[in-house]
Design an enzyme around this catalytic site. Structure first.
Site, PDB file in Angstrom:
ATOM      1  CG  PHE A 126      -1.935   1.066   1.190  1.00 23.50           C
ATOM      2  CD1 PHE A 126      -3.065   0.935   0.394  1.00 23.50           C
ATOM      3  CD2 PHE A 126      -1.758   2.235   1.906  1.00 23.50           C
ATOM      4  CE1 PHE A 126      -4.005   1.956   0.324  1.00 23.50           C
ATOM      5  CE2 PHE A 126      -2.692   3.255   1.838  1.00 23.50           C
ATOM      6  CZ  PHE A 126      -3.819   3.119   1.048  1.00 23.50           C
ATOM      7  CG  ASP A 196      -0.686  -2.279   6.853  1.00 29.05           C
ATOM      8  OD1 ASP A 196      -1.800  -2.547   7.351  1.00 29.05           O
ATOM      9  OD2 ASP A 196      -0.459  -1.239   6.205  1.00 29.05           O
ATOM     10  CE1 TYR A 221      -9.364   3.436   6.726  1.00 29.20           C
ATOM     11  CE2 TYR A 221      -8.431   4.570   8.621  1.00 29.20           C
ATOM     12  CZ  TYR A 221      -8.311   4.110   7.323  1.00 29.20           C
ATOM     13  OH  TYR A 221      -7.152   4.314   6.629  1.00 29.20           O
ATOM     14  CE  LYS A 222      -7.960  -0.194   5.247  1.00 25.66           C
ATOM     15  NZ  LYS A 222      -8.454   0.554   4.094  1.00 25.66           N
ATOM     16  NE  ARG A 370     -10.378  -1.742  -2.993  1.00 28.46           N
ATOM     17  CZ  ARG A 370      -9.831  -1.232  -1.904  1.00 28.46           C
ATOM     18  NH1 ARG A 370      -8.728  -1.765  -1.421  1.00 28.46           N
ATOM     19  NH2 ARG A 370     -10.356  -0.213  -1.270  1.00 28.46           N
TER      20      ARG A 370
HETATM   21  C1  LIG Z   1      -2.867  -1.533   3.857  1.00 28.24           C
HETATM   22  C2  LIG Z   1      -3.112  -0.146   4.312  1.00 28.24           C
HETATM   23  N1  LIG Z   1      -2.227   0.446   5.136  1.00 28.24           N
HETATM   24  C3  LIG Z   1      -2.385   1.725   5.550  1.00 28.24           C
HETATM   25  C4  LIG Z   1      -3.482   2.462   5.145  1.00 28.24           C
HETATM   26  C5  LIG Z   1      -3.581   3.918   5.522  1.00 28.24           C
HETATM   27  O1  LIG Z   1      -4.038   4.125   6.767  1.00 28.24           O
HETATM   28  P1  LIG Z   1      -4.115   5.584   7.422  1.00 28.24           P
HETATM   29  O2  LIG Z   1      -4.824   6.461   6.450  1.00 28.24           O
HETATM   30  O3  LIG Z   1      -4.905   5.337   8.669  1.00 28.24           O
HETATM   31  O4  LIG Z   1      -2.758   6.070   7.693  1.00 28.24           O
HETATM   32  C6  LIG Z   1      -4.450   1.878   4.336  1.00 28.24           C
HETATM   33  C7  LIG Z   1      -5.634   2.638   3.928  1.00 28.24           C
HETATM   34  O5  LIG Z   1      -6.497   2.210   3.209  1.00 28.24           O
HETATM   35  C8  LIG Z   1      -4.247   0.550   3.893  1.00 28.24           C
HETATM   36  O6  LIG Z   1      -5.124  -0.033   3.065  1.00 28.24           O
END
Ligand SMILES: Cc1ncc(COP(=O)(O)O)c(C=O)c1O
Length: 411
Positions: A126, A196, A221-222, A370
């Protein structure tokens, strides 16, 4: 893939988790397949946040730090998340964005491996994860970033590395990385494993401590439904936490914050991963959302998730054959997380057309449609209906209408 001969109605009728949907407030006429990005609103959250605002903040004011135990909220919420990760109470803390939490654990892990200034990750990680390690490199010019490609043996690229930093479920394809094997490869090379879990927690049956993770972070939040911008969680192996020096040391991670001493002394356990004042309103929202998990078996959630993603693949492939869709997610149940992705060269307007028909998924550049399935509230009948609507959109070509071809925005 598991195939079911039952109708969607029968599957919903047999679903032991079906009643959990009543705990969510979902708009009429919407099939929500984006809970892997922003989870739905749990009914209790509105009341809870209102109570925190009116009573705890409005009436009791600063007294609520003690009376309502705002002080321990990051750990209390962490204790609700711990069983979903397969770790113990007191090992998880919640606060700040996932990106910030990743920075903290990444730097801590590197400090625990002096002389091994190499972080191994994937180019397809990501983007924020890549930006965070690149940002760290600005501070530590000797840091080397190496990229592992899943088609290769990780051991060669791990030589001399201090950290292997991976996302457990790929945000584009939903492919699950083998945490146990990859963590073991990191350890064999003398590195630590940082995971992660943003697309894993709340939908996969995780046992991260047994699987060799050293540090883990992820989004609130997911699949945890904490609301937009909900704080992230951080877990550090109990074997390492006492030696971890996190780089954003702040007063609320101090052993005695109210002693106001000029010297930093980290709190004994995971509390040291707190930096500044916690996001009390967002934590209250996430805390309430997590009450839904009381008495819910994560193994049952994973089973339902697998059945739902398998059914969606089966339905879409049957209804949309010859329409240019290609499955981008693994077909094997055990390799697929909670989402299903298809590629299509016109993915963007197709997704906009779907959203206009009440089927909310999302689009990820360059060509990915998705669909995320949160087993806490998605019904099997919705899966069949979403596949039918997708087929209608493709066969009628309605997605070609100009209103669906607008400039791309965040969905
Ligand atoms: C795998 C992954 N890591 C990190 C994040 C980003 O998180 P944040 O915006 O809380 O920093 C996301 C956001 O969708 C994500 O999908």
């Amino acid at each position: 893939m598991t195939h079911s001969l039952l109708t969607a109605d029968e599957l919903d009728a047999n679903d032991a988790l079906a009643s959990l949907r009543d705990q969510f407030s979902l708009p009429e006429g919407v099939i929500y397949l984006d809970g892997n990005s922003l989870g739905a609103l749990p009914r209790g959250v509105e009341r809870r946040v209102e109570r925190v605002i009116r009573q705890q903040w409005g009436e009791r004011l600063i007294r609520s730090w003690n009376e309502s135990d705002w002080y321990d909220l990051p750990l209390r919420v962490g204790n609700r998340i711990a069983p979903l990760l397969g770790v113990g109470a007191g090992e998880v803390v919640v606060g700040d964005s996932t990106s910030v939490s990743l920075f903290r654990v990444l730097a801590s892990a590197l400090q625990l491996r002096p002389g091994r200034n190499v972080v191994v990750t994937e180019r397809n990680n990501f983007p924020t994860d890549l930006y965070i390690v690149e940002g760290l490199k600005q501070l530590l010019p000797d840091l080397e970033i190496r990229y592992w490609d899943e088609s290769t043996d990780p051991s060669s690229v791990l030589q001399g590395a201090g950290v292997l930093m991976l996302t457990h479920v790929d945000y584009r394809t939903g492919r699950i990385r083998d945490m146990r094997t990859l963590s073991a490869a990191a350890h064999a090379a003398g590195a630590l494993a940082v995971w992660d879990l943003s697309h894993s927690t709340g939908v996969l049956d995780l046992t991260i401590a047994d699987d060799g993770a050293d540090f883990a972070i992820g989004c609130g939040y997911k699949y945890l439904n904490g609301g937009p911008g909900a704080p992230s969680y951080t877990w550090v192996s109990p074997a390492l936490v006492g030696a971890s020096q996190q780089p954003l040391a702040g007063w609320l991670g101090h052993a005695r914050p109210f002693a106001f001493t000029p010297d930093y002394e980290p709190a004994p356990g995971i509390r040291r991963f707190i930096t500044g004042t916690q996001q009390v309103l967002s934590l209250a929202s996430l805390d309430e959302a997590l009450t839904i998990w009381e008495g819910v078996s994560i193994a049952a959630v994973r089973r339902k998730s697998t059945a739902q993603t398998a059914r969606f693949i089966e339905r879409v492939e049957a209804a949309c054959a010859g329409q240019g869709l290609t499955l981008a997610s693994p077909r094997e149940d055990q390799l697929r997380g909670g989402q299903v992705s298809f590629t299509h060269e016109n993915g963007y307007p197709i997704m906009q057309a779907l959203i206009s028909r009440g089927v909310i998924g999302d689009f990820r550049a360059p060509n990915i449609l998705r669909f995320g399935f949160s087993p806490l509230y998605v019904r099997f009948v919705e899966i069949d209906r979403a596949a039918e609507i997708l087929a209608e959109i493709l066969t009628t070509g309605v997605w070609r209408r100009p209103e669906f071809a607008q400039a791309q925005t965040v969905t």
